[in-house]
Scaffold this active site. Structure first.
Site, mmCIF file in Angstrom:
data_model
loop_
_atom_site.group_PDB
_atom_site.id
_atom_site.type_symbol
_atom_site.label_atom_id
_atom_site.label_comp_id
_atom_site.label_asym_id
_atom_site.label_seq_id
_atom_site.Cartn_x
_atom_site.Cartn_y
_atom_site.Cartn_z
ATOM 1 N N LYS A 224 -5.321 -3.775 -0.794
ATOM 2 C CA LYS A 224 -4.986 -2.664 0.324
ATOM 3 C C LYS A 224 -6.042 -2.905 1.378
ATOM 4 O O LYS A 224 -7.052 -3.311 1.336
ATOM 5 C CB LYS A 224 -5.363 -1.367 -0.511
ATOM 6 C CG LYS A 224 -5.119 -0.115 0.182
ATOM 7 C CD LYS A 224 -5.441 1.181 -0.559
ATOM 8 C CE LYS A 224 -5.349 2.586 0.495
ATOM 9 N NZ LYS A 224 -5.624 3.535 -0.516
ATOM 10 N N SER B 202 -2.393 6.768 -0.831
ATOM 11 C CA SER B 202 -2.149 5.786 0.408
ATOM 12 C C SER B 202 -2.161 4.074 0.067
ATOM 13 O O SER B 202 -2.135 3.659 0.973
ATOM 14 C CB SER B 202 -3.491 6.189 1.295
ATOM 15 O OG SER B 202 -4.705 5.879 0.409
ATOM 16 N N SER C 268 -4.588 8.310 -4.593
ATOM 17 C CA SER C 268 -3.923 7.565 -3.970
ATOM 18 C C SER C 268 -3.687 6.082 -4.663
ATOM 19 O O SER C 268 -3.008 5.105 -4.020
ATOM 20 C CB SER C 268 -4.654 6.839 -2.679
ATOM 21 O OG SER C 268 -4.764 8.002 -1.694
#
Length: 485
Positions: free
Chosen positions: A93, A168, A192
């Protein structure tokens, strides 16, 4: 990408290697049916195809991945590979640092940020022989539960590209779901890892706070007391293997726990002797009918596996979001960018600017009082775990909504906070630092995945893996794949 299968002789079609689990890849390397270079080429092709329709990649690291794959191929050819994940691809990420690779973190202000150091989890992965393929999309600073940002645009769901991937860690979950390699690293401040994993139909684990170190690279340090780093994968065994690699003590992270290396048994078995508390709504939350139905069926499945199910075991006040989470989370978000002037935020999402502005309005007293209430919430879970071994809930109150939206403002006809009200099951677990996982447990009437959240006491990830592995064996999901063109 079309669904395929292994041939009768045990060989695998070249364009199906990216879909194999990490466990299957390691076995294939051992038996010399294919090489890490074969796998990386298929993973890159899958990422390029998926990125074209779902927008999952911020920065590709394909050249270095190919070079690492060549090294791993040579090591496997001599029978001397090093590390638990030798030659296995993994994505990272974009909030997590990879040395020499841009770390935009969804923020226009980070356009020139190229860290010179790996985050602890990336160092651990490289030491274990894993191959970093790319940085995946996220929202700005991880502030919301989708992966849309001003620097990378809208990330979409491979099950239906009109819908959001969630976030996210949306690029991570969407790419794993689409078959772009078996493993991804995500982060989770208010859900997330779990929200996008639920929306995309994959496994995500938020470990106990401090089990996986965040330093030295996590930019910016938003959700400072809430954020966890953890695995996203297609299978429970893969998620457990990835967690084994990245769970380690690191003095550079003040929250890092000095615990010995972990190992997890992902072999499925019965759940006899385990008491599981279930809650479909935490006593107050609005939940979509399809999610309620899937959750009840999942709880029944756990009961059929031998677990003793205790219904309605959790009852929380409906004002937790406003009185506990926002004063803490929004203040920490504002503090993370307090050194930036107004012009640096001008190109940020308007919703992000609103969160930062609201965070700046809370006083120190507001923040401390919210943390007192947070301690009471933690105490509530301590009491619950005196009577049950684990808790299950829906992961999210809804399934994936329209791509590009911040969220939904109504669930089953009930008004909710558009930012966080439709995910009432995820952020209370961040407030307490408890470990939690999401596993697929069904689909809604539109064919979109639904997730089951499993919560256990602190540092009892072993129990989460045991429950998840048993459920996975009873209700296998890996055969279900989004139909990518």
């Amino acid at each position: 990408m079309k669904a395929g299968s292994a041939r009768a002789d045990g060989a695998v079609d070249a364009n199906e290697l990216a879909r194999l689990s990490a466990v299957e890849l390691l076995e294939g390397y051992r038996s010399r049916r294919f090489t890490p270079r074969d796998v990386i080429e298929d993973v890159i092709a899958a990422l390029e195809l998926t990125n074209a329709s779902c927008n999952v990649v911020v920065t590709a690291t394909y050249d270095s991945a190919r070079a690492a794959a060549d090294e791993a191929t040579a090591a496997w050819s001599t029978g001397r590979p090093e590390g638990k994940l030798a030659g296995v691809p993994v994505s990272i990420k974009d909030l997590v640092y990879v040395a020499g690779v841009r770390a935009l973190g969804g923020a226009p202000a980070n356009k020139d940020l190229v860290p010179s150091v790996d985050a602890a989890v990336v160092s651990a992965l490289k030491s274990a022989g894993a191959i970093v393929t790319c940085k995946t999309t996220t929202c700005e600073s991880g502030y919301k539960l989708t992966a849309d940002s001003p620097v990378s645009g809208i990330t979409r769901n491979p099950w239906n590209t009109d819908r959001t991937s969630g976030g996210s860690s949306g690029g991570a979950a969407a790419s794993v779901a689409a078959g772009c390699g078996p493993l991804a690293i995500g982060t989770d401040g208010v859900g997330s890892i779990r929200v996008p994993s639920s929306f995309c139909g994959v496994v995500g684990i938020k470990p106990t706070f401090g089990l996986v170190p965040r330093s030295p690279g996590f930019s910016p340090p938003s959700w400072a007391s809430l954020a966890h780093t953890g695995p996203i994968a297609r299978t429970v065994a893969d998620a457990a293997l990835l967690l084994e690699v990245v769970a380690a003590h690191d003095l550079r992270d003040a929250a890092s726990l000095p615990v010995p290396p972990r190992s997890f048994d992902a072999i499925p078995g019965k759940l006899d002797g385990i008491t599981i508390g279930s809650s479909v709504d935490f006593g107050y939350a609005a939940v979509a009918p399809d999610v309620r139905k899937a959750f009840r069926l999942a709880a029944d499945t756990l009961g059929s596996l031998g677990a003793d199910i205790v219904p309605d075991c959790v009852q929380f006040a409906p004002d937790m979001l406003e009185r506990i989470l926002k004063p803490i989370a929004y203040t920490e978000q504002a503090a993370a960018v307090s050194g930036r002037d107004t012009s640096a935020l001008a190109s940020s999402d308007s919703d992000y600017r609103d969160v930062v502005a609201q965070g700046a309005t809370y006083s120190g007293i507001d923040y401390v009082e919210a943390n007192y209430r947070r301690n009471s919430l933690r105490a509530s879970f301590l009491e619950i775990f005196k009577t049950v071994d684990a808790i299950v809930t829906p992961t999210v109150a809804v399934t994936a909504f329209q791509a590009g939206a911040l969220g939904v403002d109504r669930v089953d006809g009930v008004a909710v906070d558009r930012h966080l009200g439709w995910s009432p099951f995820s952020w209370p677990i961040n407030l307490t630092g408890l470990p939690a996982a999401t596993i697929p447990c069904g689909f809604d009437s539109d064919g979109l995945p639904i997730g089951l959240q499993i919560v256990a006491p602190w540092l009892d990830e072993d129990l989460i893996v045991r429950i998840a592995a048993a459920f996975e064996a009873a209700r296998p999901w890996a055969r279900f794949r989004p139909r990518m063109s």
